[in-house]
Write a protein that holds these residues in place. Structure first.
Motif, short mmCIF file in Angstrom:
data_model
loop_
_atom_site.label_atom_id
_atom_site.label_comp_id
_atom_site.label_asym_id
_atom_site.label_seq_id
_atom_site.Cartn_x
_atom_site.Cartn_y
_atom_site.Cartn_z
N ALA A 220 0.83 -1.21 0.00
CA ALA A 220 0.00 0.00 0.00
C ALA A 220 0.87 1.26 0.00
CB ALA A 220 -0.93 -0.01 1.21
N THR A 221 1.97 1.24 0.76
CA THR A 221 2.87 2.40 0.78
C THR A 221 3.48 2.63 -0.59
OG1 THR A 221 3.39 2.00 3.12
CG2 THR A 221 4.93 3.36 1.85
N ALA A 222 3.91 1.55 -1.24
CA ALA A 222 4.49 1.68 -2.59
C ALA A 222 3.46 2.23 -3.57
CB ALA A 222 5.01 0.33 -3.06
N ALA A 223 2.21 1.75 -3.47
CA ALA A 223 1.16 2.24 -4.35
C ALA A 223 0.88 3.72 -4.10
CB ALA A 223 -0.12 1.41 -4.15
N GLY B 292 3.33 10.28 -7.51
CA GLY B 292 4.38 10.60 -8.47
C GLY B 292 5.77 10.59 -7.90
N TRP B 293 5.95 10.07 -6.70
CA TRP B 293 7.27 10.04 -6.07
C TRP B 293 8.03 8.75 -6.38
CZ3 TRP B 293 5.24 11.84 -0.61
CH2 TRP B 293 4.82 13.17 -0.73
N ALA C 296 7.21 0.59 -8.07
CA ALA C 296 6.22 0.37 -7.02
C ALA C 296 5.63 -1.03 -7.12
CB ALA C 296 5.12 1.42 -7.10
N GLY C 297 5.33 -1.46 -8.35
CA GLY C 297 4.82 -2.82 -8.53
C GLY C 297 5.81 -3.88 -8.10
N ALA C 298 7.09 -3.64 -8.40
CA ALA C 298 8.13 -4.60 -8.00
C ALA C 298 8.25 -4.68 -6.47
CB ALA C 298 9.46 -4.20 -8.61
#
Length: 492
Positions: free
Chosen positions: A364-367, A373-374, A380-382
């Motif tokens: 969730a943090t990566a998403a 846009g950071w 993020a998917g990886a």
């Protein structure tokens, strides 16, 4: 040693030992002040105050030494101390279960040792004789651990294990030592912050970081941190475990001796032994290592933050050696950790589910970072995929680590992934049972079977077994203990 009824003072050199400990930090303190550019007045005030405090503490220590005495009688050990408020303590000799001897570098320099006498009772204070001549300390230990001729303790003895220098390499995979090294480095940097700022160390590091490529600016410090932690853990392990030996004495006592600068002698009465635990922290397990711990009544589960617990019978070593020492301590031909019964598939589903749920916050943090846009969407998917793979993998590993069995007079249980523990607990050391079930376990038909004991943490769990199998297992482990609470089930 003197007669049994004679009161004896501690060795007077204990006052000199305290004076050395108090004055030793004065030299580096003055050196740091000189490097920081302190003037003569602050240096004089610091030195004078330090010397005055040392003189005061030495005087108080001398007063305490004068009014402290002990004696060892035929039936009791007594200690009296205090100048203004007098106290007198007494301990029956037949309740003494451990006599540990410790000598830090200052005590070793002066030929002194600290003798700790304990009964093995949880929460009960031990006798501490701080400042006994080393020969007297060994004589006190031998006298207090001597068994009566009527004792049924086995009269065999010998060396069970001795440190091999190659074992010290396993300390590089010991996370607790690495974290201790990082903490010490952080504390040192904070203490010398003014000196580092004076010589523009922080500014230089910042400029080098901005000038270097991003991968090098992050990768090099990370590599240096890991390397420093590993190297520091190796050096710390040398201090902790150098000269390690584990021996079984004819008095029915296991004795651990270890230490390079601070030497320690730790005794464990075999009558208090209820089993052995093989502990395999994740990093140590990856390199094939393990520790051996004792499960005994009266042993604290917590360490003092700097030294291993008194329960540690073998430092990080190859798992085969840890199992061999565990078997020798139990007086078995081999450690009963093989051939364990697996657990039902429902236990696997529970662990995989919890592993996947633990990965959700990272995904969730990566998403969120990608949405802002950071962070690139691909990266993020990886990250999210990696978190799920690690979580699910940890769940599978935890399931593969589950196992239990009855082996002769031992109940054997294995569990854990971050720290995998294989416990061999004497069945006659089990004093009760607990059956714990969460809402989700009830829906899956599972139960945690917990054997309660007076040793170690007080419990040995066999998690996530089928309810019927768990009841049968507990009843077979200690026949008759559960019989009044069990009812036969018709299979018609």
């Amino acid at each position: 040693m003197s007669g049994p009824l004679e009161w004896r003072r501690l060795d007077g050199r204990v006052v000199l030992a305290l004076l050395i400990l108090v004055l030793a930090p004065l030299v580096p303190t003055v050196a740091v002040m000189l490097l920081a550019g302190a003037g003569l007045v602050p240096l004089a005030i610091t030195t004078g105050s330090w010397l005055a405090a040392a003189a005061l503490l030495a005087g108080l220590s001398a007063l305490d030494w004068w009014f402290t005495s002990y004696r060892i009688g035929e039936e009791r050990v007594e200690l009296r101390k205090g100048a203004l408020s007098r106290s007198r303590r007494s301990m029956p000799r037949d309740r003494i279960r451990s006599v540990d001897v410790t000598a830090d570098p200052v005590h070793r320099l002066l030929g002194l040792a600290v003798v700790k006498i304990g009964t093995g009772a949880q929460g009960e204070d031990e006798f501490k004789l701080d400042g006994v001549a080393r020969p007297d300390a060994e004589r006190i230990r031998a006298a207090l651990l001597l068994r009566d001729s009527t004792s049924d303790a086995p009269e065999d003895g010998g060396e069970l294990a001795r440190l091999r220098p190659a074992w010290l390499l396993y300390s590089g995979a010991t996370a607790s030592l690495i974290l201790a090294v990082w903490g010490a480095i952080g504390s040192t940097v904070g203490s010398f912050s003014e000196v580092l700022r004076k010589f523009d160390v922080y500014r230089t590091i910042g400029e080098e970081f901005r000038a270097a490529p991003l991968w090098l600016g992050i990768g090099l410090p990370l590599l240096a941190a890991v390397g420093t932690g590993v190297l520091g853990s190796l050096l710390l392990s040398v201090e902790l475990w150098w000269g390690f030996t584990l021996t079984r004495e004819g008095t029915g006592t296991l004795r651990v001796r270890r230490g390079l600068l601070t030497q320690r002698s730790i005794s464990l009465e075999e009558e208090r032994l209820r089993g052995v635990e093989l502990s395999e922290p994740l990093l140590l397990r990856w390199v094939g290592g393990a520790r051996t711990h004792a499960l005994a009544t009266g042993l604290s589960e917590s360490a003092d933050g700097k030294q291993p617990d008194a329960k540690t019978l073998l430092p990080p070593a190859p798992r085969g050696q840890a199992a061999r020492v565990g078997a020798a301590v139990l007086r078995e031909r081999e450690f009963p950790g093989a051939g364990l019964t697996g657990h039902p598939r429902a236990a696997l589903r529970r662990r995989v589910t919890w592993g996947a749920l633990a990965a959700l916050p990272f995904a969730a943090t990566a998403a969120g970072l990608a949405a802002a846009g950071w962070l690139p969407a691909g990266l993020a998917g990886a990250v999210a995929l990696l978190a799920v793979v690690i979580g699910v993998g940890a769940g599978v590993d935890a399931y593969r680590g589950l196992g239990h069995r009855l082996h002769g007079r031992y109940l054997v249980s294995r569990r854990g992934t971050g720290v995998r523990r294989t416990v061999a607990l004497q069945r006659d050391g089990i004093i009760g049972w607990r059956f714990e079930r969460s809402v989700f376990q009830r829906r899956a038909g599972l139960v945690d079977v917990v054997a309660t004991t007076a040793a170690g943490s007080g419990r040995c769990a066999v998690p996530d077994v089928l309810l019927g199998d768990g009841l049968v297992f507990a009843d077979e482990a200690v026949p008759g203990l559960l019989t009044p609470f069990l009812e036969p089930v018709s299979r018609d």
